[in-house]
Motif scaffolding. Structure first.
Motif, mmCIF file in Angstrom:
data_model
loop_
_atom_site.group_PDB
_atom_site.id
_atom_site.type_symbol
_atom_site.label_atom_id
_atom_site.label_comp_id
_atom_site.label_asym_id
_atom_site.label_seq_id
_atom_site.Cartn_x
_atom_site.Cartn_y
_atom_site.Cartn_z
ATOM 1 N N GLU A 17 31.042 52.647 43.937
ATOM 2 C CA GLU A 17 32.018 52.265 44.980
ATOM 3 C C GLU A 17 32.419 50.799 44.885
ATOM 4 N N ALA A 18 31.866 50.081 43.928
ATOM 5 C CA ALA A 18 32.182 48.645 43.809
ATOM 6 C C ALA A 18 33.479 48.495 43.015
ATOM 7 N N LYS A 19 34.499 47.932 43.659
ATOM 8 C CA LYS A 19 35.814 47.855 43.004
ATOM 9 C C LYS A 19 36.442 46.487 43.234
ATOM 10 N N ILE A 20 37.329 46.088 42.290
ATOM 11 C CA ILE A 20 38.158 44.906 42.568
ATOM 12 C C ILE A 20 39.615 45.351 42.487
ATOM 13 N N SER A 21 40.473 44.574 43.138
ATOM 14 C CA SER A 21 41.892 44.904 43.149
ATOM 15 C C SER A 21 42.510 44.690 41.769
ATOM 16 N N LEU A 22 43.459 45.543 41.444
ATOM 17 C CA LEU A 22 44.246 45.408 40.217
ATOM 18 C C LEU A 22 44.982 44.075 40.202
ATOM 19 N N PHE A 23 45.202 43.495 41.364
ATOM 20 C CA PHE A 23 46.010 42.277 41.480
ATOM 21 C C PHE A 23 45.163 41.010 41.600
ATOM 22 N N ASP A 24 43.855 41.167 41.547
ATOM 23 C CA ASP A 24 42.984 39.982 41.621
ATOM 24 C C ASP A 24 43.215 39.141 40.356
ATOM 25 N N TRP A 25 43.484 37.834 40.534
ATOM 26 C CA TRP A 25 43.697 36.957 39.376
ATOM 27 C C TRP A 25 42.467 36.903 38.474
ATOM 28 N N GLY A 26 41.330 37.259 39.006
ATOM 29 C CA GLY A 26 40.140 37.344 38.160
ATOM 30 C C GLY A 26 40.374 38.350 37.046
ATOM 31 N N PHE A 27 41.109 39.412 37.356
ATOM 32 C CA PHE A 27 41.409 40.460 36.382
ATOM 33 C C PHE A 27 42.668 40.125 35.566
ATOM 34 N N THR A 28 43.743 39.704 36.229
ATOM 35 C CA THR A 28 45.014 39.521 35.512
ATOM 36 C C THR A 28 45.061 38.208 34.717
#
Ligand SMILES: Cc1ncc(COP(=O)(O)O)c(C=O)c1O
Length: 295
Positions: A17-28
């Motif tokens: 259940e641990a998720k990050i947003s697709l829009f988090d700058w950590g990811f993009t």
């Protein structure tokens, strides 16, 4: 949450259940910092040093979270307690966060904090360590320190990952990359050491100041082994008596071959001494932060 637990958006959740947003700058944008600390036989190893480094990395990237050192300590303890893991790989991650639609100003982002505990991870497990690693020396340059300070633990790993593909293509176990001056830097998740005529060498700059690297330097001082922090030319590594790597994911791990060429001493006596001392240190009270597994 047996087998793993995460902390996300302020609460403990199962890993699935641990998720990050697709829009988090950590990811993009890889706009994130992280740290990894180990738990070995029911106790964190050098937790304070890892928390200090994580907080220094966040400060260097101008990130702020609503948790101080004591709160971070209690969160990572909570993850391990809930997972029940006796030996674990525990990550702390801070991302820049999710911008409002159309916003491009990083100052406006609310930074996010995540943590998780999963079973202990080895770069080379004890079985593999008996054979030693075959380390491939890639000609690829690590993103220069003048671009991204390698002392800030970061996810700029494309150079490291590409070097790993090169290593696997050639049948090697892992890889290291060069610094901006063409000297040996570090590898995917580890620092590098070599031993020549009894002196232990590691690069002085252009690398993450690994906690395991620091531990080895302290152990050398205790054991009366001479150390030298200096640039490591490729030729010096190739002429080494012993080579080993260090990481929270596995400790002191011996290298037996460089680009497939067998090193003169494997297993090397200095590496063996430091390996034994590294694991013995896990029993020292000042290094241990035991987990309370009771509810
Ligand atoms: C690029 C890099 N260098 C070195 C290390 C070793 O650091 P430590 O000993 O703190 O695990 C890591 C750990 O992940 C790393 O990612």
């Amino acid at each position: 949450m047996e087998g793993g637990c995460a902390f996300a958006d302020g609460g403990f959740v199962p890993l699935s259940e641990a998720k990050i947003s697709l829009f988090d700058w950590g990811f993009t944008r890889s706009d994130a910092t992280y740290d990894v600390v180990s738990v070995w036989q029911g106790a964190f190893f050098r937790l304070d040093a890892h928390l200090e480094r994580f907080m220094a990395s966040m400060a260097a990237l101008r990130m702020q979270i609503p948790y101080d050192k004591a709160a971070l300590r209690s969160i990572v303890h909570g993850c391990v307690r809930a997972s029940g893991l006796q030996s674990a790989y525990v990550a702390l991650v801070c991302t820049r966060g999710v911008p409002a639609p159309g916003v491009r100003d990083p100052r406006l982002a609310q930074n996010r904090f995540y943590a998780y505990a999963i079973p202990y991870v080895w770069i080379a497990n004890p079985e593999k360590q008996k054979q030693g690693l075959d380390l491939y020396i890639s000609q690829r340059t690590r993103i220069p320190a003048s671009s991204v300070d390698p002392r800030i633990k970061n996810y700029h790993w494309l150079d490291l990952v590409q070097s790993l593909f090169e290593a696997y293509d050639g049948g090697h176990d892992t890889s290291c990359v060069l610094d901006a001056n063409g000297h040996i830097a570090e590898g995917p998740g580890f620092n590098l050491f070599m031993v020549k005529q009894g002196v232990v060498y590691t690069p002085d700059s252009g690398v993450l100041q690994g906690i395991s690297r620091q531990t080895v330097l302290e152990l050398c001082a205790r054991q009366g082994l001479s150390t030298s922090l200096e640039p490591l030319p490729m030729a010096a590594l190739r002429a080494a008596d012993e080579v080993f790597i260090t990481s929270t994911a596995g400790g002191v791990m011996p290298v037996s071959r460089l680009d497939g060429q067998t090193l003169p001493h494997f297993p090397g006596p200095v590496t063996q001494r430091l390996h034994a001392a590294y694991w013995a240190l896990h029993d020292e009270p000042g290094m241990r932060d035991p987990v309370d597994y009771k509810d």
